[in-house]
Design a protein around this motif. Structure first.
Motif, PDB file in Angstrom:
ATOM      1  N   CYS A  95       0.809  -1.462  -0.083  1.00  0.00           N
ATOM      2  CA  CYS A  95       0.079   0.339  -0.088  1.00  0.00           C
ATOM      3  C   CYS A  95       0.639   1.329   0.052  1.00  0.00           C
ATOM      4  O   CYS A  95       0.904   2.146  -0.981  1.00  0.00           O
ATOM      5  N   ARG A 109       3.523  -1.665  -7.685  1.00  0.00           N
ATOM      6  CA  ARG A 109       2.824  -0.214  -6.703  1.00  0.00           C
ATOM      7  C   ARG A 109       3.644  -0.312  -5.495  1.00  0.00           C
ATOM      8  O   ARG A 109       4.439  -0.869  -4.895  1.00  0.00           O
ATOM      9  N   LYS A 159       0.081   9.479   0.450  1.00  0.00           N
ATOM     10  CA  LYS A 159      -1.047   8.472   1.237  1.00  0.00           C
ATOM     11  C   LYS A 159      -2.840   9.563   1.636  1.00  0.00           C
ATOM     12  O   LYS A 159      -2.290  10.569   2.256  1.00  0.00           O
ATOM     13  N   HIS A 172      -8.503  -3.703  -2.049  1.00  0.00           N
ATOM     14  CA  HIS A 172      -9.546  -2.522  -1.459  1.00  0.00           C
ATOM     15  C   HIS A 172     -10.987  -2.539  -1.541  1.00  0.00           C
ATOM     16  O   HIS A 172     -11.409  -2.142  -0.702  1.00  0.00           O
ATOM     17  N   GLU A 212      -2.230  -5.352  -3.151  1.00  0.00           N
ATOM     18  CA  GLU A 212      -1.370  -4.910  -2.113  1.00  0.00           C
ATOM     19  C   GLU A 212      -0.627  -6.290  -1.723  1.00  0.00           C
ATOM     20  O   GLU A 212      -1.223  -7.138  -0.809  1.00  0.00           O
ATOM     21  N   ASP A 237      -2.818  -0.676   5.836  1.00  0.00           N
ATOM     22  CA  ASP A 237      -3.568  -1.649   4.621  1.00  0.00           C
ATOM     23  C   ASP A 237      -3.807  -2.838   5.362  1.00  0.00           C
ATOM     24  O   ASP A 237      -2.896  -3.865   4.323  1.00  0.00           O
ATOM     25  N   GLN A 293      -5.521  -6.462   4.495  1.00  0.00           N
ATOM     26  CA  GLN A 293      -5.440  -6.206   3.278  1.00  0.00           C
ATOM     27  C   GLN A 293      -4.629  -7.058   2.340  1.00  0.00           C
ATOM     28  O   GLN A 293      -4.108  -7.677   1.371  1.00  0.00           O
TER      29      GLN A 293
HETATM   30 MN    MN Z   1      -3.829   0.548   0.223  1.00  0.00          MN
END
Ligand code: MN
Ligand code: PEP
Length: 353
Positions: free
Chosen positions: A103, A127, A132, A273, A299, A310, A313
């Motif tokens: 993330c 990524r 953020k 997400h 992620e 995050d 996840q």
């Molecule tokens: Mn994220």
């Protein structure tokens, strides 16, 4: 547009509406029934004043739009799917691309370790957010410029093109010194001045769907990019806000199918997400392939339990490797090909391995 008149209009009312339609630059075609009369107004609504103002007339019941409000990104206007090129990576063609990474950018060691792991597992883009957009102002806001410098070093080391989010216009210049693809996040999906500024950079854009955006609104956000000269746009479904609380958002796979039917842009899915929990990500990824997505954004963190954002996840390196393996039969069934490992992107048009 179709202008529907109130029942039993007088001839002078009909003539008046026809005149107003002509004044607004359209050609009226009237169909008179025993009770109902409609005036079809022919003309390109994107180039003329809208006829919606006619709804204010006492003899008009409603004005119904016929034409799609998006044009450049519409398959109706341009049936071929646009291919978005990031160096040697081509999105929107037969190859299925997986974008993976944490993330947030937290440290060089973290990014480098995850970049190597996701590349080895078959991801073709990395990524990582340096800026953020966080719901709480007390949460980690990203490393900013220091995060970009880390991404640059990791890009040089691994050759993976970088996807990173723009949260405002003022950081765009420094972002595009490193990012090969600008991510516009769900919270900024309707920030039209940011969309215009991102379009002007000429850099490919991943446009996440806003969490309360209709499909039409999402495609109109993409139209902002195309209208400002940038058709290098990838749509990303990342879940929408619903009543459900068991997942962070609700993955709307019908939006993926519809976006592919309606628009000429590549469409990818971000199951991380959408679900907000790591244990759903692999199954949702398989489903995204079956729904016709052109790629995924996932992620991944070396130690999700230590992630600055995050954590719940994010997949471990091993879970990501298993996801990529599990995806293969679905990719074969969907006729998608495996992309080659990416070549390094140099922005002056040159590439090297
Ligand atoms: Mn994220
Ligand atoms: C992200 O990609 O980390 C992110 C903030 O995503 P979204 O904009 O979809 O919430």
């Amino acid at each position: 547009m179709i202008v529907v008149l109130t029942p039993h209009p007088s001839t002078s009312d009909v003539r008046y509406v026809e005149r107003r339609v002509r004044e607004l630059g359209y050609k009226p075609h009237t169909i008179r029934g025993a009770v109902r009369t409609i005036v079809a107004a022919v003309g390109d609504e994107t180039k003329r004043q809208t006829l919606e103002v006619l709804a204010t007339l006492p003899m008009v019941e409603k004005v119904i739009p016929i034409q799609k409000r998006y044009r450049l990104v519409s398959r109706e206007v341009e049936p071929q799917t646009y291919r978005v090129r990031v160096g040697s990576v081509v999105m929107g063609g037969p190859a299925f691309h997986v974008i993976a990474g944490p993330c947030s950018v937290e440290s060089e060691r973290q990014i480098l370790s995850t970049a190597r792991a996701v590349r080895a597992a078959g991801a073709t883009l990395l990524r990582g957010g340096a800026f953020k957009p966080r719901t709480s102002p007390y949460d980690f806001q990203g490393l900013g410029g220091a995060g970009l410098r880390i991404l640059r070093r990791v890009k040089e080391e691994t050759g993976l093109p970088i996807v990173s989010e723009a949260v405002n216009e003022k950081d765009l210049d420094s972002l595009i010194e490193v990012a090969d693809v600008i991510q516009i996040g769900a919270r900024n999906a309707m920030n039209y001045s940011l969309l215009e500024a991102a379009a002007r950079t000429g850099r490919p854009v991943i446009l996440k769907r806003g969490m309360a955006q209709t499909i039409e609104e999402w495609l109109l956000s993409a139209e902002y990019l195309a209208k400002n000269g940038n058709h290098q746009v990838i749509l990303c479904e990342r879940g929408i806000r619903t009543f459900e609380r068991a997942t962070r958002n609700t993955l709307d796979l019908s939006a993926v199918v519809l976006a592919k039917l309606e628009s000429n842009l590549p469409v990818i899915v971000d199951p991380s997400h959408a679900a907000g929990r790591h244990d759903l990500v692999a199954a949702l990824s398989n489903a995204a392939v079956a729904a016709g997505a052109d790629g995924l954004m996932i992620e991944v963190h070396e130690h999700p339990e230590q992630a600055a954002s995050d954590g719940s996840q994010q997949l471990t390196h091993e879970a990501f490797r298993r996801l990529m393996q599990g995806l293969q039969p679905f990719l074969r069934a969907a006729g998608r090909t495996k992309p080659p490992a990416p070549r390094r992107v140099l922005h002056r048009g040159k590439t090297r391995r």
